[in-house]
Design an enzyme around this catalytic site. Sequence first.
Site, PDB file in Angstrom:
ATOM      1  N   GLU A 112       0.716  -1.186  -0.034  1.00 30.69           N
ATOM      2  CA  GLU A 112       0.190   0.086  -0.054  1.00 30.69           C
ATOM      3  C   GLU A 112       0.837   1.399  -0.121  1.00 30.69           C
ATOM      4  O   GLU A 112       0.483   2.352   0.068  1.00 30.69           O
ATOM      5  CB  GLU A 112      -0.934   0.089   1.251  1.00 30.69           C
ATOM      6  CG  GLU A 112      -2.381  -0.578   1.014  1.00 30.69           C
ATOM      7  CD  GLU A 112      -2.988  -0.074  -0.279  1.00 30.69           C
ATOM      8  OE1 GLU A 112      -3.158   1.149  -0.286  1.00 30.69           O
ATOM      9  OE2 GLU A 112      -3.412  -0.863  -1.237  1.00 30.69           O
ATOM     10  N   ARG A 149      20.913   8.718 -20.073  1.00 30.65           N
ATOM     11  CA  ARG A 149      21.051   9.227 -21.441  1.00 30.65           C
ATOM     12  C   ARG A 149      21.453  10.650 -21.666  1.00 30.65           C
ATOM     13  O   ARG A 149      22.191  11.134 -22.587  1.00 30.65           O
ATOM     14  CB  ARG A 149      19.875   8.843 -22.119  1.00 30.65           C
ATOM     15  CG  ARG A 149      18.888   9.173 -22.321  1.00 30.65           C
ATOM     16  CD  ARG A 149      17.634   8.744 -22.955  1.00 30.65           C
ATOM     17  NE  ARG A 149      18.021   8.660 -24.426  1.00 30.65           N
ATOM     18  CZ  ARG A 149      17.541   9.956 -25.153  1.00 30.65           C
ATOM     19  NH1 ARG A 149      17.111  10.889 -24.459  1.00 30.65           N
ATOM     20  NH2 ARG A 149      17.890   9.902 -26.465  1.00 30.65           N
TER      21      ARG A 149
HETATM   22  N1  SAM Z   1      -1.862   3.289  -1.764  1.00 34.40           N
HETATM   23  C1  SAM Z   1      -0.780   3.971  -2.839  1.00 34.40           C
HETATM   24  C2  SAM Z   1      -1.684   5.156  -3.211  1.00 34.40           C
HETATM   25  O1  SAM Z   1      -2.831   5.101  -3.322  1.00 34.40           O
HETATM   26  O2  SAM Z   1      -0.710   6.273  -3.579  1.00 34.40           O
HETATM   27  C3  SAM Z   1      -0.385   3.354  -3.995  1.00 34.40           C
HETATM   28  C4  SAM Z   1       0.698   2.277  -3.667  1.00 34.40           C
HETATM   29  S1  SAM Z   1       1.497   1.273  -4.943  1.00 34.40           S
HETATM   30  C5  SAM Z   1       0.409   0.045  -5.195  1.00 34.40           C
HETATM   31  C6  SAM Z   1       2.919   0.777  -4.354  1.00 34.40           C
HETATM   32  C7  SAM Z   1       4.392   1.567  -4.889  1.00 34.40           C
HETATM   33  O3  SAM Z   1       4.066   1.291  -5.990  1.00 34.40           O
HETATM   34  C8  SAM Z   1       4.005   2.999  -4.193  1.00 34.40           C
HETATM   35  O4  SAM Z   1       4.505   3.029  -2.982  1.00 34.40           O
HETATM   36  C9  SAM Z   1       5.152   3.397  -5.127  1.00 34.40           C
HETATM   37  O5  SAM Z   1       6.421   3.308  -4.569  1.00 34.40           O
HETATM   38  C10 SAM Z   1       4.912   2.669  -6.429  1.00 34.40           C
HETATM   39  N2  SAM Z   1       4.113   3.314  -7.451  1.00 34.40           N
HETATM   40  C11 SAM Z   1       2.947   3.105  -7.788  1.00 34.40           C
HETATM   41  N3  SAM Z   1       2.307   3.685  -8.671  1.00 34.40           N
HETATM   42  C12 SAM Z   1       3.556   4.715  -9.142  1.00 34.40           C
HETATM   43  C13 SAM Z   1       3.451   5.829  -9.953  1.00 34.40           C
HETATM   44  N4  SAM Z   1       2.610   6.042 -10.665  1.00 34.40           N
HETATM   45  N5  SAM Z   1       4.759   6.367  -9.874  1.00 34.40           N
HETATM   46  C14 SAM Z   1       5.707   6.215  -9.180  1.00 34.40           C
HETATM   47  N6  SAM Z   1       5.761   4.954  -8.178  1.00 34.40           N
HETATM   48  C15 SAM Z   1       4.622   4.297  -8.125  1.00 34.40           C
END
Ligand code: SAM
Length: 242
Positions: A112, A149
């Site tokens: 999460e 890059r």
């Molecule tokens: N509960 C969080 C929310 O609603 O913002 C989402 C958690 S996501 C399932 C798990 C992890 O994936 C995040 O903590 C982040 O590190 C990464 N992540 C997910 N989507 C991302 C995005 N669009 N850009 C960067 N990191 C992302």
Amino acid sequence: MRIDILTLFPEMFSALEHSIVGRAQKSGKIEVNFHNFRDFATNTQKHVDDMPYGGGQGMLLMPQPIFDTMASFPHENARVLMMDPAGRTFDQKFAEELSQESQVVFLCGHYEGFDERIKSLVTDEVSLGDYVLTGGEVAASVMIDATVRLIPDVLGKKASHEDDSFSSGLLEYPQYTRPEDFRGLKVPDVLMSGHHENIRKWRLRESLAKTLRLRPDLLEAYDFSDEEKAMLSDLKAADHAV
Ligand code: SAM
């Protein structure tokens, strides 16, 4: 540049071993260090996550393994990027900014996401875009690729990033290579004329036309020269005439 990646899944970064980023590692232009923060968990089961206070679905990454991992390597002047869908959106300007840094740390979440207190370790919360990935690894890989890059001499002598889409603020003009005529699809005559000024003007006009058609939002922030202003008003007039 030194790159440090905090992740539970270092094997997801195998893409960085190939092509231009792989060569940058081999030649020593970048050094990539992985830190699996599960190695720093102090509980016997090596758990790095726990249930959120107040209830709710999913598990959150606990502060202790991440704080201890960060304390295990030097990063005094580093940019520390938390991969976070709620962060600022990564773009070419940010990649250019990062490419000037001597050390960048990527903090990859999972489950999460992070306990809020982990944010006290970071300089930037950064998102790849407005969607939610399962973890930060793919986002960090994209950001590393786009940044590396741009480090001087990482692209070979024959390649350049100055004309790339977004570098100038416009999308890149269309490009062609051999043959001149492929199944009736011809290369524009001007590109084979050898007339450098006409080629420059054609490319600029095509860049403006493509940006106007596909990404008009980019033109709002663009600083136009007089020549570009005139070309754009021609293009808009031609569009209205159709
Ligand atoms: N509960 C969080 C929310 O609603 O913002 C989402 C958690 S996501 C399932 C798990 C992890 O994936 C995040 O903590 C982040 O590190 C990464 N992540 C997910 N989507 C991302 C995005 N669009 N850009 C960067 N990191 C992302």
